[in-house]
Design a protein around this motif. Structure first.
Motif, PDB file in Angstrom:
ATOM      1  N   GLY A 189     -12.053  37.801  64.692  1.00 38.10           N
ATOM      2  CA  GLY A 189     -11.112  36.730  64.982  1.00 38.10           C
ATOM      3  C   GLY A 189     -10.212  36.378  63.827  1.00 38.10           C
ATOM      4  N   GLU A 190     -10.129  35.085  63.542  1.00 38.81           N
ATOM      5  CA  GLU A 190      -9.145  34.610  62.569  1.00 38.81           C
ATOM      6  C   GLU A 190      -9.467  35.044  61.139  1.00 38.81           C
ATOM      7  OE1 GLU A 190     -10.968  30.084  61.864  1.00 38.81           O
ATOM      8  OE2 GLU A 190      -9.313  30.430  63.265  1.00 38.81           O
ATOM      9  N   LEU A 191     -10.686  35.499  60.897  1.00 38.00           N
ATOM     10  CA  LEU A 191     -11.025  35.983  59.553  1.00 38.00           C
ATOM     11  C   LEU A 191     -10.401  37.344  59.268  1.00 38.00           C
ATOM     12  CD1 LEU A 191     -14.816  35.186  58.988  1.00 38.00           C
ATOM     13  CD2 LEU A 191     -12.845  34.171  57.840  1.00 38.00           C
ATOM     14  N   MET A 192     -10.092  38.095  60.298  1.00 36.70           N
ATOM     15  CA  MET A 192      -9.676  39.489  60.083  1.00 36.70           C
ATOM     16  C   MET A 192      -8.390  39.616  59.267  1.00 36.70           C
ATOM     17  SD  MET A 192     -10.914  40.896  63.794  1.00 36.70           S
ATOM     18  CE  MET A 192     -10.199  42.510  63.673  1.00 36.70           C
ATOM     19  N   PRO A 193      -7.336  38.825  59.540  1.00 37.74           N
ATOM     20  CA  PRO A 193      -6.147  38.954  58.699  1.00 37.74           C
ATOM     21  C   PRO A 193      -6.399  38.563  57.255  1.00 37.74           C
ATOM     22  CG  PRO A 193      -5.804  37.313  60.456  1.00 37.74           C
ATOM     23  CD  PRO A 193      -7.111  37.976  60.712  1.00 37.74           C
ATOM     24  N   LYS A 194      -7.278  37.600  57.027  1.00 41.43           N
ATOM     25  CA  LYS A 194      -7.599  37.195  55.655  1.00 41.43           C
ATOM     26  C   LYS A 194      -8.336  38.323  54.926  1.00 41.43           C
ATOM     27  CE  LYS A 194      -6.247  32.882  55.212  1.00 41.43           C
ATOM     28  NZ  LYS A 194      -7.268  31.891  54.895  1.00 41.43           N
ATOM     29  N   VAL A 195      -9.232  38.978  55.632  1.00 43.29           N
ATOM     30  CA  VAL A 195      -9.975  40.076  55.014  1.00 43.29           C
ATOM     31  C   VAL A 195      -9.030  41.245  54.710  1.00 43.29           C
ATOM     32  CG1 VAL A 195     -11.766  41.809  55.404  1.00 43.29           C
ATOM     33  CG2 VAL A 195     -12.175  39.425  56.024  1.00 43.29           C
ATOM     34  N   ARG A 196      -8.127  41.548  55.630  1.00 41.73           N
ATOM     35  CA  ARG A 196      -7.144  42.618  55.373  1.00 41.73           C
ATOM     36  C   ARG A 196      -6.280  42.269  54.169  1.00 41.73           C
ATOM     37  NH1 ARG A 196      -6.178  42.292  61.089  1.00 41.73           N
ATOM     38  NH2 ARG A 196      -7.393  43.860  62.177  1.00 41.73           N
ATOM     39  N   GLN A 197      -5.915  41.002  54.039  1.00 44.25           N
ATOM     40  CA  GLN A 197      -5.105  40.571  52.902  1.00 44.25           C
ATOM     41  C   GLN A 197      -5.884  40.745  51.600  1.00 44.25           C
ATOM     42  OE1 GLN A 197      -3.755  36.528  53.156  1.00 44.25           O
ATOM     43  NE2 GLN A 197      -2.729  36.594  51.186  1.00 44.25           N
ATOM     44  N   ALA A 198      -7.163  40.404  51.622  1.00 43.70           N
ATOM     45  CA  ALA A 198      -7.995  40.551  50.428  1.00 43.70           C
ATOM     46  C   ALA A 198      -8.084  42.019  50.011  1.00 43.70           C
ATOM     47  CB  ALA A 198      -9.390  39.982  50.679  1.00 43.70           C
ATOM     48  N   VAL A 199      -8.234  42.903  50.990  1.00 48.32           N
ATOM     49  CA  VAL A 199      -8.279  44.340  50.690  1.00 48.32           C
ATOM     50  C   VAL A 199      -6.969  44.766  50.049  1.00 48.32           C
ATOM     51  CG1 VAL A 199      -8.388  46.651  51.701  1.00 48.32           C
ATOM     52  CG2 VAL A 199      -9.927  44.844  52.520  1.00 48.32           C
ATOM     53  N   PHE A 200      -5.857  44.257  50.579  1.00 54.18           N
ATOM     54  CA  PHE A 200      -4.531  44.646  50.110  1.00 54.18           C
ATOM     55  C   PHE A 200      -4.292  44.186  48.674  1.00 54.18           C
ATOM     56  CE2 PHE A 200       0.061  43.741  49.780  1.00 54.18           C
ATOM     57  CZ  PHE A 200       0.552  45.020  49.961  1.00 54.18           C
ATOM     58  N   ILE A 201      -4.717  42.966  48.344  1.00 52.34           N
ATOM     59  CA  ILE A 201      -4.381  42.419  47.026  1.00 52.34           C
ATOM     60  C   ILE A 201      -5.422  42.725  45.957  1.00 52.34           C
ATOM     61  CG2 ILE A 201      -3.041  40.552  48.060  1.00 52.34           C
ATOM     62  CD1 ILE A 201      -5.310  38.661  47.311  1.00 52.34           C
ATOM     63  N   CYS A 202      -6.579  43.220  46.336  1.00 52.71           N
ATOM     64  CA  CYS A 202      -7.598  43.548  45.320  1.00 52.71           C
ATOM     65  C   CYS A 202      -7.017  44.567  44.339  1.00 52.71           C
ATOM     66  CB  CYS A 202      -8.850  44.123  45.984  1.00 52.71           C
ATOM     67  SG  CYS A 202     -10.034  44.747  44.771  1.00 52.71           S
ATOM     68  N   PRO A 203      -6.959  44.233  43.053  1.00 51.15           N
ATOM     69  CA  PRO A 203      -6.301  45.128  42.096  1.00 51.15           C
ATOM     70  C   PRO A 203      -7.092  46.396  41.777  1.00 51.15           C
ATOM     71  CG  PRO A 203      -7.224  43.228  40.967  1.00 51.15           C
ATOM     72  CD  PRO A 203      -7.399  42.974  42.440  1.00 51.15           C
ATOM     73  N   SER A 204      -8.366  46.413  42.098  1.00 50.21           N
ATOM     74  CA  SER A 204      -9.176  47.580  41.728  1.00 50.21           C
ATOM     75  C   SER A 204      -9.458  48.524  42.894  1.00 50.21           C
ATOM     76  CB  SER A 204     -10.507  47.099  41.135  1.00 50.21           C
ATOM     77  OG  SER A 204     -11.255  46.427  42.116  1.00 50.21           O
ATOM     78  N   GLY A 205      -9.078  48.139  44.097  1.00 49.58           N
ATOM     79  CA  GLY A 205      -9.374  48.989  45.250  1.00 49.58           C
ATOM     80  C   GLY A 205     -10.845  48.992  45.608  1.00 49.58           C
ATOM     81  N   ALA A 206     -11.541  47.918  45.266  1.00 46.36           N
ATOM     82  CA  ALA A 206     -12.990  47.867  45.493  1.00 46.36           C
ATOM     83  C   ALA A 206     -13.368  47.538  46.939  1.00 46.36           C
ATOM     84  CB  ALA A 206     -13.611  46.820  44.560  1.00 46.36           C
ATOM     85  N   LEU A 207     -12.390  47.069  47.706  1.00 46.20           N
ATOM     86  CA  LEU A 207     -12.692  46.603  49.066  1.00 46.20           C
ATOM     87  C   LEU A 207     -12.096  47.545  50.104  1.00 46.20           C
ATOM     88  CD1 LEU A 207     -11.843  42.825  48.544  1.00 46.20           C
ATOM     89  CD2 LEU A 207     -14.074  43.937  48.366  1.00 46.20           C
ATOM     90  N   SER A 208     -12.787  47.658  51.210  1.00 47.61           N
ATOM     91  CA  SER A 208     -12.254  48.442  52.326  1.00 47.61           C
ATOM     92  C   SER A 208     -12.769  47.857  53.638  1.00 47.61           C
ATOM     93  CB  SER A 208     -12.650  49.919  52.203  1.00 47.61           C
ATOM     94  OG  SER A 208     -14.051  50.050  52.227  1.00 47.61           O
ATOM     95  N   VAL A 209     -12.049  48.166  54.713  1.00 51.38           N
ATOM     96  CA  VAL A 209     -12.487  47.730  56.036  1.00 51.38           C
ATOM     97  C   VAL A 209     -12.424  48.910  56.986  1.00 51.38           C
ATOM     98  CG1 VAL A 209     -11.833  45.318  55.787  1.00 51.38           C
ATOM     99  CG2 VAL A 209     -10.171  46.944  56.680  1.00 51.38           C
ATOM    100  N   GLU A 210     -13.254  48.825  57.988  1.00 46.52           N
ATOM    101  CA  GLU A 210     -13.302  49.819  59.057  1.00 46.52           C
ATOM    102  C   GLU A 210     -13.155  49.043  60.359  1.00 46.52           C
ATOM    103  OE1 GLU A 210     -16.750  52.762  60.557  1.00 46.52           O
ATOM    104  OE2 GLU A 210     -16.448  52.673  58.379  1.00 46.52           O
ATOM    105  N   GLU A 211     -12.083  49.342  61.082  1.00 44.23           N
ATOM    106  CA  GLU A 211     -11.846  48.622  62.329  1.00 44.23           C
ATOM    107  C   GLU A 211     -12.844  49.092  63.387  1.00 44.23           C
ATOM    108  OE1 GLU A 211      -9.587  46.253  62.410  1.00 44.23           O
ATOM    109  OE2 GLU A 211      -8.454  46.688  60.587  1.00 44.23           O
ATOM    110  N   ASP A 212     -13.263  48.174  64.258  1.00 39.35           N
ATOM    111  CA  ASP A 212     -14.167  48.542  65.354  1.00 39.35           C
ATOM    112  C   ASP A 212     -13.400  49.323  66.413  1.00 39.35           C
ATOM    113  OD1 ASP A 212     -16.447  47.438  64.288  1.00 39.35           O
ATOM    114  OD2 ASP A 212     -15.957  45.452  65.040  1.00 39.35           O
TER     115      ASP A 212
END
Ligand code: SF4
Length: 64
Positions: free
Chosen positions: A41-64
């Motif tokens: 839900g509403e958390l998904m755009p925030k999580v995508r934004q966090a992945v995008f702005i993380c300077p080290s590339g430490a985060l990733s997401v896998e869509e269902d």
């Protein structure tokens, strides 16, 4: 979506926590910790934004 983090890559910048503190936290060393490995839900755009702005590339997401 499923969220992954690589604690060996994280530089502790904290941008993810500022973006979505309901999902991301930092341990005593400043390294990212996930409060949950799933977002819906509403958390998904925030999580995508966090992945995008993380300077080290430490985060990733896998869509269902
Ligand atoms: S934004 Fe990236 S580098 Fe910074 S704490 Fe979060 S995962 Fe680590």
């Amino acid at each position: 979506m499923r969220i992954s983090s690589d604690q060996d890559v994280c530089t502790g910048a904290g941008q993810c926590v500022l973006t979505e503190p309901g999902v991301f936290a930092q341990d005593a060393r400043g390294v990212v910790e996930l409060r949950t490995d799933r977002a819906e839900g509403e958390l998904m755009p925030k999580v995508r934004q966090a992945v995008f702005i993380c300077p080290s590339g430490a985060l990733s997401v896998e869509e269902d």
